[in-house]
Design a protein around this motif. Structure first.
Motif, PDB file in Angstrom:
ATOM      1  N   GLY A  65     -47.721  37.205 -19.650  1.00 40.76           N
ATOM      2  CA  GLY A  65     -47.355  38.271 -20.458  1.00 40.76           C
ATOM      3  C   GLY A  65     -48.123  37.688 -21.629  1.00 40.76           C
ATOM      4  O   GLY A  65     -49.198  37.655 -21.167  1.00 40.76           O
ATOM      5  N   THR A  96     -42.582  34.001 -17.187  1.00 43.85           N
ATOM      6  CA  THR A  96     -42.771  35.468 -18.147  1.00 43.85           C
ATOM      7  C   THR A  96     -42.319  35.036 -19.529  1.00 43.85           C
ATOM      8  O   THR A  96     -41.150  34.661 -19.716  1.00 43.85           O
ATOM      9  CB  THR A  96     -41.738  36.769 -17.535  1.00 43.85           C
ATOM     10  OG1 THR A  96     -42.258  38.229 -18.216  1.00 43.85           O
ATOM     11  CG2 THR A  96     -40.457  36.787 -17.575  1.00 43.85           C
ATOM     12  N   ARG A 144     -42.618  36.000 -23.438  1.00 42.43           N
ATOM     13  CA  ARG A 144     -41.839  37.531 -24.709  1.00 42.43           C
ATOM     14  C   ARG A 144     -43.270  37.856 -25.048  1.00 42.43           C
ATOM     15  O   ARG A 144     -44.449  37.107 -25.795  1.00 42.43           O
ATOM     16  CB  ARG A 144     -40.956  36.030 -25.795  1.00 42.43           C
ATOM     17  CG  ARG A 144     -40.774  37.622 -26.768  1.00 42.43           C
ATOM     18  CD  ARG A 144     -39.641  37.010 -27.904  1.00 42.43           C
ATOM     19  NE  ARG A 144     -40.583  35.846 -28.807  1.00 42.43           N
ATOM     20  CZ  ARG A 144     -40.844  36.223 -29.730  1.00 42.43           C
ATOM     21  NH1 ARG A 144     -41.140  37.430 -30.125  1.00 42.43           N
ATOM     22  NH2 ARG A 144     -41.724  35.465 -30.195  1.00 42.43           N
ATOM     23  N   LEU A 145     -43.818  39.540 -25.258  1.00 41.08           N
ATOM     24  CA  LEU A 145     -44.468  39.855 -26.467  1.00 41.08           C
ATOM     25  C   LEU A 145     -44.592  39.362 -27.482  1.00 41.08           C
ATOM     26  O   LEU A 145     -43.185  40.156 -28.597  1.00 41.08           O
ATOM     27  CB  LEU A 145     -44.412  41.109 -26.087  1.00 41.08           C
ATOM     28  CG  LEU A 145     -45.386  42.060 -25.270  1.00 41.08           C
ATOM     29  CD1 LEU A 145     -44.769  42.909 -25.203  1.00 41.08           C
ATOM     30  CD2 LEU A 145     -46.502  41.358 -24.307  1.00 41.08           C
ATOM     31  N   HIS A 205     -44.292  47.068 -19.179  1.00 42.33           N
ATOM     32  CA  HIS A 205     -43.789  46.571 -18.403  1.00 42.33           C
ATOM     33  C   HIS A 205     -43.895  47.405 -17.377  1.00 42.33           C
ATOM     34  O   HIS A 205     -43.313  46.829 -16.020  1.00 42.33           O
ATOM     35  CB  HIS A 205     -41.699  47.352 -18.656  1.00 42.33           C
ATOM     36  CG  HIS A 205     -40.725  47.849 -17.864  1.00 42.33           C
ATOM     37  ND1 HIS A 205     -40.410  45.998 -17.736  1.00 42.33           N
ATOM     38  CD2 HIS A 205     -40.728  48.022 -17.115  1.00 42.33           C
ATOM     39  CE1 HIS A 205     -39.933  46.153 -17.043  1.00 42.33           C
ATOM     40  NE2 HIS A 205     -39.471  47.417 -16.208  1.00 42.33           N
ATOM     41  N   GLY A 213     -44.112  44.227 -16.389  1.00 40.12           N
ATOM     42  CA  GLY A 213     -42.967  43.518 -16.278  1.00 40.12           C
ATOM     43  C   GLY A 213     -42.560  42.630 -15.219  1.00 40.12           C
ATOM     44  O   GLY A 213     -42.728  43.334 -13.663  1.00 40.12           O
ATOM     45  N   HIS A 216     -38.060  32.090 -18.203  1.00 43.83           N
ATOM     46  CA  HIS A 216     -38.548  32.654 -19.757  1.00 43.83           C
ATOM     47  C   HIS A 216     -37.873  31.901 -20.617  1.00 43.83           C
ATOM     48  O   HIS A 216     -36.863  31.676 -20.742  1.00 43.83           O
ATOM     49  CB  HIS A 216     -37.746  34.367 -19.694  1.00 43.83           C
ATOM     50  CG  HIS A 216     -38.230  35.341 -20.690  1.00 43.83           C
ATOM     51  ND1 HIS A 216     -38.598  34.887 -22.252  1.00 43.83           N
ATOM     52  CD2 HIS A 216     -38.999  36.319 -21.055  1.00 43.83           C
ATOM     53  CE1 HIS A 216     -38.503  35.756 -22.662  1.00 43.83           C
ATOM     54  NE2 HIS A 216     -38.989  36.160 -22.050  1.00 43.83           N
ATOM     55  N   GLU A 233     -40.437  42.326 -20.813  1.00 42.86           N
ATOM     56  CA  GLU A 233     -40.795  41.171 -20.270  1.00 42.86           C
ATOM     57  C   GLU A 233     -40.045  41.860 -18.408  1.00 42.86           C
ATOM     58  O   GLU A 233     -40.617  40.798 -17.366  1.00 42.86           O
ATOM     59  CB  GLU A 233     -40.877  40.223 -21.013  1.00 42.86           C
ATOM     60  CG  GLU A 233     -42.122  39.903 -21.947  1.00 42.86           C
ATOM     61  CD  GLU A 233     -40.785  39.753 -23.216  1.00 42.86           C
ATOM     62  OE1 GLU A 233     -41.330  40.183 -24.029  1.00 42.86           O
ATOM     63  OE2 GLU A 233     -38.995  39.418 -23.177  1.00 42.86           O
TER      64      GLU A 233
END
Length: 329
Positions: free
Chosen positions: A178, A242, A244-245, A262, A266, A283, A292
């Motif tokens: 990510g 993963t 977070r954007l 994604h 993703g 996450h 994500e």
């Protein structure tokens, strides 16, 4: 409660954490996890001490977790909100910290959008001869030590619920996928996971994973690999984390679209077929569902450790506050 020595006055980074310190945190957190399972979840270990949560940046999980952790330890808590503080009248951050010091604060938990602010406050406290301990709850694109430690605790507890310890991750393959460029969570996890002997694989578009991250693996014995496609990172992975954007921290257009991200990076059930059969997904939250990670995967308790991360956060933050504050009683 596990009795152990602890000499670290501030927790600002995991870059210089020792194996002994990692295991001390894990063992202490395990003791507090047992406390949190009781009907009476409060212990008097920090009774009479004051914990100030100075969050100059918005937060839900981290702030609530630290506040609950302090209250479970019987500490008094002070919560700072910048929108209603004297910062709006021109007061400096250091003057704000000194105001809380004058109120009798023993521990300061600092979160700020700029890197280095917790370090600056810790330096000022030392200059003043204060015994206040400073804990970095996330600063800019630097680090988020308590998140890295709770992720470590989540993984080690899964591998050995009775005795979580740092060395359990040796030889495990962990993929981190990510927005690594903007992620302080990734930076803290890189220090802890590579130090444990895990084989860490980073995967992201080139704009979110610059080559400079290879320097995290330059220390002797650390295994770190960079990928600009997802499949090599996922192949035979034991764990997938993963990220977070972080659109609020992006100052340039680094992605064509969320849909394209994604499609390429993703985490979905189909993509996890490349991983170890017992793979687990993490996450740090908050999650952009369908970007994500797919919603069905996020909510699958057989694969997702996201809820366990939140629960681990309280026990780990209790451990950190206890270790930093126990010498002040």
């Amino acid at each position: 409660m596990t009795t152990t020595s602890w000499n670290r006055h501030h927790i600002l980074s995991l870059a210089d954490f020792t194996p002994s310190e990692y295991n001390t945190v894990l063992q202490t957190a395990a003791s507090f996890r047992e406390v949190l399972s009781r009907r009476t979840k409060k212990v008097p270990t920090l009774q009479g001490q004051v914990v100030a949560n100075l969050f100059f940046e918005p937060s839900t999980r981290t702030r609530s977790s630290f506040e609950l952790a302090a209250k479970r330890l019987s500490a008094d808590t002070l919560n700072f909100a910048p929108s209603s503080s004297s910062l709006t009248k021109g007061e400096t951050i250091l003057d704000t910290a000194k105001t809380y010091l004058a109120m009798g604060t023993d521990l300061m938990v600092i979160r700020h959008r700029d890197a280095g602010v917790p370090q600056a406050i810790a330096t000022e406290m030392e200059r003043l001869g204060s015994r206040v301990g400073v804990l970095n709850a996330g600063d800019g694109q630097h680090e988020h030590p308590s998140q890295g430690l709770l992720d470590l605790f989540t993984l080690c507890t899964l591998l050995d619920p009775g005795q979580p310890r740092w060395e359990l991750l040796q030889g495990k393959k962990i993929a981190i996928v990510g927005d690594i460029l903007h992620s302080r969570v990734a930076r803290s996890n890189l220090w802890s996971l590579t130090a444990s002997g895990a084989e860490v694989h980073l995967a992201a578009p080139p704009t979110l994973l610059p080559q400079l991250f290879a320097s995290y693996g330059s220390a002797q014995g650390r295994q770190l690999h960079l990928h600009w496609s997802l499949e090599p990172a996922l192949e035979a992975a034991d764990f997938v984390m993963t990220l977070r954007l972080q659109k609020e921290r992006m100052t340039q257009h680094l992605l064509p679209s969320l849909r394209e991200y994604h499609q390429q990076f993703g985490i979905t059930r189909d993509r996890l077929q490349l991983c170890h059969p017992d793979v687990k997904v993490l996450h740090p939250g908050p999650v952009n569902r369908g970007v994500e990670i797919s919603s069905d995967l996020m909510d699958d308790p057989r694969i997702s450790l996201i809820s366990q991360q939140v629960t681990s956060g309280v026990a780990v933050r209790m451990a950190l506050l206890y270790l930093m504050g126990s010498g002040k009683v």
